[in-house]
Design an enzyme around this catalytic site. Structure first.
Site, PDB file in Angstrom:
ATOM      1  CG  HIS A  63      -5.365  -2.384  -7.463  1.00 54.10           C
ATOM      2  ND1 HIS A  63      -5.568  -1.111  -7.963  1.00 54.10           N
ATOM      3  CD2 HIS A  63      -4.060  -2.433  -7.096  1.00 54.10           C
ATOM      4  CE1 HIS A  63      -4.436  -0.438  -7.903  1.00 54.10           C
ATOM      5  NE2 HIS A  63      -3.497  -1.215  -7.378  1.00 54.10           N
ATOM      6  CG  HIS A  65      -1.382  -2.651  -4.675  1.00 47.39           C
ATOM      7  ND1 HIS A  65      -0.951  -2.748  -5.975  1.00 47.39           N
ATOM      8  CD2 HIS A  65      -0.979  -3.785  -4.052  1.00 47.39           C
ATOM      9  CE1 HIS A  65      -0.299  -3.899  -6.131  1.00 47.39           C
ATOM     10  NE2 HIS A  65      -0.310  -4.548  -4.984  1.00 47.39           N
ATOM     11  CG  ASP A  67      -1.279   3.365  -4.236  1.00 46.83           C
ATOM     12  OD1 ASP A  67      -1.536   2.151  -4.075  1.00 46.83           O
ATOM     13  OD2 ASP A  67      -0.719   3.791  -5.271  1.00 46.83           O
ATOM     14  CG  HIS A  68      -5.133   2.310  -6.055  1.00 41.11           C
ATOM     15  ND1 HIS A  68      -5.458   2.970  -7.230  1.00 41.11           N
ATOM     16  CD2 HIS A  68      -3.789   2.172  -6.068  1.00 41.11           C
ATOM     17  CE1 HIS A  68      -4.347   3.189  -7.922  1.00 41.11           C
ATOM     18  NE2 HIS A  68      -3.327   2.722  -7.242  1.00 41.11           N
ATOM     19  CG  HIS A 141      -1.529  -3.839 -10.780  1.00 43.15           C
ATOM     20  ND1 HIS A 141      -0.432  -3.104 -11.169  1.00 43.15           N
ATOM     21  CD2 HIS A 141      -1.790  -3.456  -9.497  1.00 43.15           C
ATOM     22  CE1 HIS A 141      -0.056  -2.334 -10.163  1.00 43.15           C
ATOM     23  NE2 HIS A 141      -0.860  -2.529  -9.138  1.00 43.15           N
ATOM     24  CG  ASP A 208      -2.185   1.052  -9.763  1.00 40.90           C
ATOM     25  OD1 ASP A 208      -2.206   2.231 -10.153  1.00 40.90           O
ATOM     26  OD2 ASP A 208      -1.686   0.702  -8.682  1.00 40.90           O
ATOM     27  CG  HIS A 266      -1.154   6.009  -9.899  1.00 45.11           C
ATOM     28  ND1 HIS A 266      -0.032   5.241 -10.136  1.00 45.11           N
ATOM     29  CD2 HIS A 266      -1.769   5.455  -8.826  1.00 45.11           C
ATOM     30  CE1 HIS A 266       0.011   4.259  -9.243  1.00 45.11           C
ATOM     31  NE2 HIS A 266      -1.024   4.370  -8.439  1.00 45.11           N
TER      32      HIS A 266
HETATM   33 ZN   LIG Z   1      -1.329  -1.040  -7.520  1.00 38.72          ZN
END
Ligand SMILES: [Zn+2]
Length: 309
Positions: A63, A65, A67-68, A141, A208, A266
């Protein structure tokens, strides 16, 4: 012997810490080298692991976000800088295509590498690989998120003593494996008589999500499950609210799904002691447990073949 292992680039959620880089993982699976969820700093973390950008065959993003995915611009530009000559497949949630386009063209560079962009359009989408299947499942999520798993087809292992008893040797073994039977002087020998089933290996990547059907579908009988455990049970209500898992929940999923080796990662920066994740997971899961650290390598455990009996 084919190489199947996970190389951990980073293990922090949301914000990196002194000890943990943002997320990032590389799976070596025979001729596939798959980069999952490259967070910031992934390009430099790769340098420490011996995996080069040129090794990568595929990138999977769960996804968008930060941090990914904020490691995508650097990693993608590096593919061109290193003149990677093979196409690199890229998968991500189709609803995030605009984010992907912006990340891909985040700054000016001379683009030579070929990306085979194939967004995930639906829950259960499957992509055929040379040695198995990549499957995406929808997770729970706040934004569109997919987890992934790799499935090797089930096979069989020939039993030398049984083959010898029938006098089967040489090319006939290959024919029997391929066709499922062999006619020997008026007697038909089937593959089942001279082999035992060898279940295909499975790898699952669950990032996530709150608990949902997709988590269990991905984890089912995984030899190696990489799963987020952002929180501890003390924050279970918060975890549910923001679409994340606790170590206890992740461990129960693993126990209920027959997982063999469980990798928790994570982690929220709020916890300074990684041992707390292990303590909590151990209460629910008694298989192999790894609390991920940056730059470690974890083997996909080989499938035990049942004895002939
Ligand atoms: Zn996320």
């Amino acid at each position: 012997m084919s190489m199947r292992e996970l190389v951990v680039l980073g293990t922090a959620s949301q914000a990196p810490t002194r000890a943990r880089n943002h997320n990032g993982y590389v799976l070596r699976w025979d001729d596939e080298v798959i980069l999952f969820d490259p967070g910031e700093g992934s390009q430099r973390q790769l340098l420490h692991t011996g995996v080069t950008a040129s090794d990568l065959t595929r990138i999977c993003v769960t996804h968008f976000h930060g941090d990914h995915c904020l490691g995508l611009p650097g990693t993608i530009q590096r593919l061109s800088l290193d003149r990677v000559s093979h196409p690199v497949a890229v998968h991500f949630p189709a609803g995030g295509a605009d984010y992907f386009t912006r990340l891909r063209h985040a700054s000016s560079f001379h683009e030579t590498a070929e990306l085979a962009v194939a967004p995930i359009e639906a829950d259960g989408q499957r992509i055929a690989l040379k040695h198995g299947t990549l499957e995406a499942r929808r997770l729970r999520h706040p934004i569109e998120t997919y987890g992934y798993r790799l499935l090797e087809p089930d096979g069989c292992r020939m039993l030398p003593e049984r083959l010898a008893a029938y006098g089967i040797a040489g090319p006939a073994v290959g024919e029997l494996r391929r066709t499922g039977h062999l006619d020997l002087g008026g007697r038909r020998v089937t593959r089942d008589e001279v082999s035992v089933p060898r279940p295909g290996q499975r790898f699952a990547f669950v990032m996530d999500t709150g608990l949902c059907d997709g988590v269990y579908a991905l984890a089912e009988r995984a030899d190696l499950l990489v799963i987020e455990s952002t929180f501890l049970e003390s924050e279970v209500a918060l975890a549910a609210e923001v679409g994340h898992l606790t170590a206890g929940q992740a461990a129960r999923v693993a126990a209920e799904s027959g997982v063999r080796r469980l990798v928790l990662t994570h982690f929220s920066q709020r916890y300074a002691e990684p041992a707390r994740f292990a303590d909590e997971a151990r209460r629910h899961f008694d298989g192999d447990l790894v609390i991920a650290e940056d730059l470690i390598t974890i083997q996909v455990p080989s499938r035990r073949v049942p004895s002939a009996g």
